[in-house]
Design a protein around this motif. Sequence first.
Motif, short mmCIF file in Angstrom:
data_model
loop_
_atom_site.label_atom_id
_atom_site.label_comp_id
_atom_site.label_asym_id
_atom_site.label_seq_id
_atom_site.Cartn_x
_atom_site.Cartn_y
_atom_site.Cartn_z
N HIS A 68 3.97 55.14 25.29
CA HIS A 68 3.28 53.87 25.15
C HIS A 68 4.03 52.83 25.96
CE1 HIS A 68 0.56 55.17 21.91
NE2 HIS A 68 1.55 56.00 21.64
N SER A 69 3.35 52.25 26.93
CA SER A 69 3.96 51.23 27.76
C SER A 69 2.86 50.28 28.15
CB SER A 69 4.60 51.88 28.99
OG SER A 69 5.12 50.91 29.83
N ASP A 70 2.96 49.03 27.74
CA ASP A 70 1.87 48.08 27.95
C ASP A 70 0.58 48.64 27.37
OD1 ASP A 70 3.29 47.91 31.14
OD2 ASP A 70 3.58 46.45 29.54
N GLY A 71 0.69 49.41 26.36
CA GLY A 71 -0.50 49.98 25.74
C GLY A 71 -1.07 51.15 26.50
N ILE A 72 -0.42 51.57 27.58
CA ILE A 72 -0.95 52.69 28.36
C ILE A 72 -0.46 53.99 27.74
CG2 ILE A 72 -0.91 53.85 30.59
CD1 ILE A 72 -0.57 51.13 31.90
N SER A 73 -1.39 54.87 27.51
CA SER A 73 -1.04 56.18 26.99
C SER A 73 -1.90 57.23 27.67
CB SER A 73 -1.23 56.24 25.47
OG SER A 73 -2.61 56.12 25.16
#
Lengths: 360, 413
Positions: A243-248
Motif C-alpha cells: 500500500h503506497s498512496d493507496g496503490i495496491s
Amino acid sequence: MIVRSLFPLKNSGPFGPRRRKARGTRIPVTLLTGFLGAGKTTLLKHFLESEEGRDTVVIVNEFGSVGIDGELLRTSAGDAVLLPNGCLCCTVRSDLEVALFALIADADRKVIPAFRRVVIETSGAADPTPILLTMFGSAALRERLHVDATLTLVDAVNGIATLGWSIEARAQVALADCIVITKRDLVSAPLLETVRSRVRSINTRCQLLTSSNGIIDGPSLAGIEGLDAEAFSCCPLPQGGGHSDGISSFVLEEGGSFTWAGFESAIRALLAVCGTNVLRIKGFVNIQGCAGPVLINCVQAEAYPPVELEKWSDPRRRTQVVFILRDLPHEPVVSLFAALRTLAATAIEETSEARRKHAT
Amino acid sequence: MNFNGYQPKSWIANNFKLLSHHELNGFGGMGEGMSIQIAPDGRRILWLAHESAPKNFTGVDVSDPRSPRVVVQADLPASHMRSNSLEVVGNTMAVAYQVQKPGMQPAGFELFDISQPENPRSISFTDCSGSFSRGVHQLWFCDGEFIHMSAGAPDFEPTHPLDDQCYRIFDVRNPSRPQEVGRWWLPGTRKGDGSAPPARHTAPQLDRGFRPHNTNVYPQRPDRCYVGCIDAGMIILDISDKSRPQIVSRWDNSPPYTGFTHTVLPLFDRNLFVVTDESTTVGGEDWPKFIWILDGRDERNPIPIATCPLPDAEVFKANGRFGAHNIHENITSPNAWFSDQIVIGTFFNGGLRAYDISNPYRPEEIGRFIPPTPPLSSSGTIQLNDVFVDEREVVYTVDRQSGGLYILEMDLG
C-alpha cells in the motif's frame, strides 16, 4: 468481421487471427520512465549505440537532457536529430499522438529513415499514465504502434529516499511492466536487497532487473515485453499488494475458463462503478472457445482489443490477471469474478438438469 | 551501364533477421529450385538449382542455419544448359534441364538418389529434347508419384517459337522408367491442334509466350493443376483424367498488364488464390509486376480483389529487374512451412517482402529484407530470385546473379 467469414483463416479464433505475441508486426513502443538521475540517459545512449538499437526513434523532452550530437532535421513532428545507427531523436512539444503520426508519415514518405522501434522517454517527474492513455486510447495509433512495456528505472543509490517523498516516483514504479534498479555496482548487496523489497512492496508483479553503467543485467531494452507470457507466469505471485498512496495490486488467478461475454461484462462493470480507482488491468485469460490465452491490457478505461495467442506457455491454462488499483480494496474485485464463475457454473448445472428432466 | 538508383549499401531488415549468408563457393547465381531433404543421417540439406551454367545444383547442409556448409556442388555437362528448377521428395530429387536453343541436348529431366547427399546418384534421365524443344523449364514434384512440368517434347511443334513448352505429366512411381501420362497446351499453340493461335501481346505489352511456367498440384485437390501460364494468365486445369486435362477457368490480366503470369498458389481453406507475375526486364520496363490476391470462391470465375503493395517504383526501377517473381508456395512437404495468412515473395532488387493477407482485400507489408549489392553483381544491385521457408520457419532466399544464399529468421507476429 465479414471478411473473416468470407475468407476464413485456419489459425483464427473469436478474436481474429491468433498471434505469437501481442504486438504482432506493429512497431514496438517502450515507455522509459524513472525519476531524475535514475540513469535513463545512460541506458538510452547505450541502447542506441547497440545493434538492437538501430532504427529507433526516441522521443524526449529536450535534446540537452540526452546530450547527443547529430544532424539536425526538421520533420513534421518537430525538430529531430539524426543519430548514427539510423536512430532519430526528436522532441515533442504538444500532442504526442499527432507527433507519432507525423513520424510514421515522414517515414512512409522517406523524409526520415524507416524506424522499427519507438522509445518515449518521460521527464523525471512525470506520471506515465497520460502517455499510456494516449497510446491505448487511439485506435489509429494502435494499428501501427504497440506499447511493449513501461520500463521504470529506480536509482539504487537514492531510490529508497526518492520513493519515500515523491508521489510521481511511486506512480512510475506502480505502473511499470519492468523495473530496472540502476547503479547496482555502487551499492552494497544488503542495500540493493532493500531497494528490491521497497520496489516490490509497490509493484508486486513486474519483472525486476538490475543494471550498471547503462547495461541491463538481462535482456536489452528491446527484449523487455510487458505481457511476455513466459516471463509473466514465472514472476512471483504476490500475496496481496503493498500500500503506497493507496496503490495496491493483486493477481486474479483462476483454474477454470470464463465466457468472454461474462468476463468482459465484469470488467465493464468494474470500470463503470469505480473506473478512476483502476489504474491498470493486464494479463492472460482462459476464455471458452479459445485455444490460446486471451490477452487483456487496459490502462484505466482505455484498452487494447483482446488478442488470442497461439498457445499457452502454462500447460495448466490458468487465468492470471494483474489489477493495479488506487484506494480500492481487492476483495470486492475478487468476489466479483468469483460470483461470475459461480453463476456460470450454476447456469451450466441448471441447463443440464433441465435437459435431464425434459428427457424423462 | 547506369548504376544510378537503388543500391543498398547496407542490410535492410524489418521483422527478418539474417542468420547467415553463403556465396556458394563463388557460384552464387541461383535459379528457382529450392527444396529441403532430411537425409538418412539426420542432416538437413537444402538443395538449390543454379540459374545457369556451369553449375547444376548445390546441396547445402543447413542443419544449423547459422552455419551453412556446402556438401556437394554438381556441374552441368554443357554450357548451353541450365537447371533452374528442382524438387525433392524423400531421398529422390528431380532436376529440370533446359537448353538455350531448340534442338540442343541434353534437355529433359533427371531423377537422382540423394540418400548420400555428397554423392547424388542418377536414377534416370528422361529426354525431352527435339527440333522445337528447349527441354524442361520448371517442374513440380511433391507427392512422390507424378512430376508436373513445363516442358517441350520431340513431338510438340509450336505455332510460334515462344510457345515451345506445354504442361506435361510424368508418372515416376518407377523412377527408373518415368512415363508420360498426360499433356496440355493452350489451344492454338500447337501446330495442327485445330484451334486458332492466340493473339500475340504487342507493344507496349511484351510477347513472352503462351506457355506454362509453374504447374502446381496439391494433395487437397489432386484433380487440379494450377498453372501460371505466362502470357495466357492464370489457368486452372481439371486433371482428374490426367490423360486429358481440361480448362476449368482462366484469368488473364494482360493486356493492359505486361503478362508473364508465373505462379498460382491456391489457399483452399480460405477460397483465395495468390498469383504472381514475373518481372523479366530491367529498368522497370515491364512495371508493375504484382502479387495478386483473387477471390476463389468460384474456381470457374476467379476475381482479383487486391495486390500486395509494391515498393516505390521510382526508387527501385533503375537497376536490374524490379517486381514480383517467386513466393513461398506452401508445397506439401513435412519440411515446408505452411501459411494461409502470410505471403512471402521475392522482388529482385525490391528484396524479400512479407505480406499479411488476413484481410485479403487489404494486404499489408509486414516485413522486408534487402541485402546490399553483392560483389560481382552484373546489374549493380541485389536480385533476390526465390524463397523457401522450412517447417522450422527458417527462411531461405537466393540471389539470381552472384549473391548466393541468405538464411533468415522471421519475426512476423
